[in-house]
Design an enzyme around this catalytic site. Sequence first.
Site, PDB file in Angstrom:
ATOM      1  N   HIS A   1       3.009  28.904  62.371  1.00  0.00           N
ATOM      2  CA  HIS A   1       2.246  29.804  63.243  1.00  0.00           C
ATOM      3  C   HIS A   1       1.246  30.541  62.367  1.00  0.00           C
ATOM      4  O   HIS A   1       1.557  30.908  61.232  1.00  0.00           O
ATOM      5  CB  HIS A   1       3.212  30.795  63.916  1.00  0.00           C
ATOM      6  CG  HIS A   1       2.631  31.529  65.094  1.00  0.00           C
ATOM      7  ND1 HIS A   1       1.544  32.374  64.989  1.00  0.00           N
ATOM      8  CD2 HIS A   1       2.992  31.553  66.408  1.00  0.00           C
ATOM      9  CE1 HIS A   1       1.264  32.875  66.178  1.00  0.00           C
ATOM     10  NE2 HIS A   1       2.131  32.391  67.056  1.00  0.00           N
TER      11      HIS A   1
ATOM     12  N   GLU B   1       8.456  25.756  66.105  1.00  0.00           N
ATOM     13  CA  GLU B   1       7.187  26.317  66.557  1.00  0.00           C
ATOM     14  C   GLU B   1       6.036  25.320  66.421  1.00  0.00           C
ATOM     15  O   GLU B   1       5.800  24.764  65.347  1.00  0.00           O
ATOM     16  CB  GLU B   1       6.871  27.588  65.751  1.00  0.00           C
ATOM     17  CG  GLU B   1       5.508  28.198  65.985  1.00  0.00           C
ATOM     18  CD  GLU B   1       5.358  28.791  67.373  1.00  0.00           C
ATOM     19  OE1 GLU B   1       4.286  28.591  67.981  1.00  0.00           O
ATOM     20  OE2 GLU B   1       6.304  29.440  67.849  1.00  0.00           O
TER      21      GLU B   1
ATOM     22  N   ASP C   1       8.715  23.434  70.560  1.00  0.00           N
ATOM     23  CA  ASP C   1       8.590  24.274  71.759  1.00  0.00           C
ATOM     24  C   ASP C   1       7.355  23.885  72.569  1.00  0.00           C
ATOM     25  O   ASP C   1       7.365  23.884  73.794  1.00  0.00           O
ATOM     26  CB  ASP C   1       8.571  25.761  71.400  1.00  0.00           C
ATOM     27  CG  ASP C   1       7.447  26.148  70.440  1.00  0.00           C
ATOM     28  OD1 ASP C   1       6.753  25.260  69.909  1.00  0.00           O
ATOM     29  OD2 ASP C   1       7.268  27.367  70.212  1.00  0.00           O
ATOM     30  N   HIS C   2       6.288  23.535  71.870  1.00  0.00           N
ATOM     31  CA  HIS C   2       5.037  23.108  72.505  1.00  0.00           C
ATOM     32  C   HIS C   2       4.153  22.539  71.407  1.00  0.00           C
ATOM     33  O   HIS C   2       4.530  22.521  70.235  1.00  0.00           O
ATOM     34  CB  HIS C   2       4.337  24.279  73.216  1.00  0.00           C
ATOM     35  CG  HIS C   2       4.047  25.452  72.320  1.00  0.00           C
ATOM     36  ND1 HIS C   2       2.946  25.521  71.497  1.00  0.00           N
ATOM     37  CD2 HIS C   2       4.740  26.603  72.106  1.00  0.00           C
ATOM     38  CE1 HIS C   2       2.953  26.654  70.831  1.00  0.00           C
ATOM     39  NE2 HIS C   2       4.046  27.335  71.173  1.00  0.00           N
TER      40      HIS C   2
ATOM     41  N   THR D   1       5.847  29.254  73.591  1.00  0.00           N
ATOM     42  CA  THR D   1       7.245  29.202  73.165  1.00  0.00           C
ATOM     43  C   THR D   1       8.196  29.481  74.322  1.00  0.00           C
ATOM     44  O   THR D   1       9.213  28.802  74.482  1.00  0.00           O
ATOM     45  CB  THR D   1       7.478  30.210  72.029  1.00  0.00           C
ATOM     46  OG1 THR D   1       6.703  29.818  70.894  1.00  0.00           O
ATOM     47  CG2 THR D   1       8.945  30.272  71.651  1.00  0.00           C
TER      48      THR D   1
END
Length: 648
Positions: A459, A287, A511-512, A327
């Site tokens: 996150h 993440e 994911d990013h 995501t």
Amino acid sequence: MTKFLPKGRFSLLTAFASWFLVASLLLRIAFMIWQHDEVSWNIIDLLRTLCTGVFFDLGTLSFILLPAALYFSVLPKRLIGSWFDKIITYFFTVLILFILVLTFFAEITFWDEFRTRFNFIAVDYLIYTHEVVANIKESYPLPILIGGVLMITMLILSVFYKMGVFRATFSNSPSIKKRLLAAGTFIIVAILFSVGITNNQAEWSANRYNSEISKAGIYSFFSAFRNNQMKYTEFYSSVDNGAAFALVRNKLASPNTQFTTDMQSIHRSITATDTVANKNVVFILVESLSAKFLGEFGNDEHISPFMDSIAQQSICFKNLYATGTRTVRGMEAVTLSIPPTPGQSIVKRPDNHNLYTVASVFKKREYDCNFFYGGDGYFDNMNSFFGGNGFTIYDRGRGSVLSDDIKTTRHNITDAEVTFENAWGICDEDIFNKMLGVADRQYQSGKPFFNFIMTTSNHRPYTYPSGKIDIPSGKSREGAVKYTDYALRQLFRKASRKPWFKNTVFVIIADHCASSAGKDEIDLANYHIPSFIINAGTVQKVETQCSQIDIFPTLFGLFGWHYDSDFYGKNVLENGFEERFFSGTYRKLALVKKNKAMILSDQKQQHFYKWDKNTNDLLPLPMDKGFLTETISFYQTADYLFTNRKLK
């Protein structure tokens, strides 16, 4: 002062509109100060930002106040000022004021996270209320926030009361002419903004921040709600479909590639020696892991010691970029090996089962394919997508079930397996431990395995088990990154003792990025992510510019596999690989080749830039028609293949 106060039945509407416009203006100015080093302060740009904002605020007001304008216009004279009138007026005034004040606070927190006004992300968050509400509770002092919103609401009401707004509203009966004028004005403005004005028209500036600040958050939210899926040919420039496929097939061709179907397809056979035994694969999608967090990429905060060490013992991709900002975009990129499609990710679209994914390649070799997620996989449609494409599901489900058409098994992660959990799911250590247990059983069964893990710890609210690292839980993203790094170290420490470890390749990729917003149309530097292939029998630093979509074709190339492909990605390590990457928002689509970038917009517009990596500036260039055609061809064909069910 009273002579300047609003008079008559519509006094409340006038006062309410004045408050809203002033509050919106102050918020807009606050955002400009917030991004003071990024926005354009040119006097013309400044005035246009504020004036455009007022224009869209008026449109927003027309929708908010239309029911009230109709109510005040049609209520019979004999009921004006009655208990019925007062109850209705006070109740809805308090309710709407409270919602709008809360919305202004929400805009501030949304801007802090995404540097944008409400968009399709906010729409998605409205759907997944459990995770979002829990995240808000864990990230912010909710009692203080709600208490503050109530106090501000009461303060505004008291000001209205002292101004005599309610007294005038309940003691005056408007003429028929005034009633028709008030109702008609709101109806006409609302219709104008419904059919003649689009949110895209706020995007007048080359500086993305000026355009975003020009928008009205509520108007942007409902615009995204209506337009979160976009047909490519309706919104973007296109070319002849046959020519587009011919160009793309030429770009995907290589000496070991043979196309096996009609010309409007990219299905092909990748030939190889195929002498490598079937190795297990543990794939970890981390993440929000921006490259800038790692010491390997220049960070000096020492928050990624394990990943920095891994970079010296793996195939480390130094110049790899994510395709999107969420995501589900990362999942789309790595599983389908496809450029980002406009609007919603394929992960969230209907009819996304039984696609040709990387799991299809593994399944043909009789791999056991599994998806591990520490939260409820109902979020972002993950369980439906992975379950509908051949993965067994392991998640922290809260009662949601797979649809009847998904022929797979779902396993719930039990309370006994959890040591720490926040709004988004269990901590990274727990999901890694779950995977290790499943891998042990897979090894005993004698079948090779492909285990796909999606982490959650990095996150907001950035909470994790205490006592693991030297940064207190819940304080910062840097702490979350360092905890994720710690959890990865523990995973490899435990895995290295397993009998299946020597025959297992690990892939780590983000994911990013943690934030992808900037002043330009697409902030390309904020798509830069790390990726490592570990235990593959070779160590090297790969400086080649490449994309998320290339990671599995590269892995299959390392394995020497012969396989069928519907993938846009290619083996980065293969001779003749053309450096490029794809990236986008849900409306902007980019193809970048070294320092040149073509960006397609959903108003059938396109812009060509030179990308200065040192400053991250996009400098306008004269249009290159060949580059434009190539960019259109990639995105047009990708959208065509999915919408016409040719990825099945």
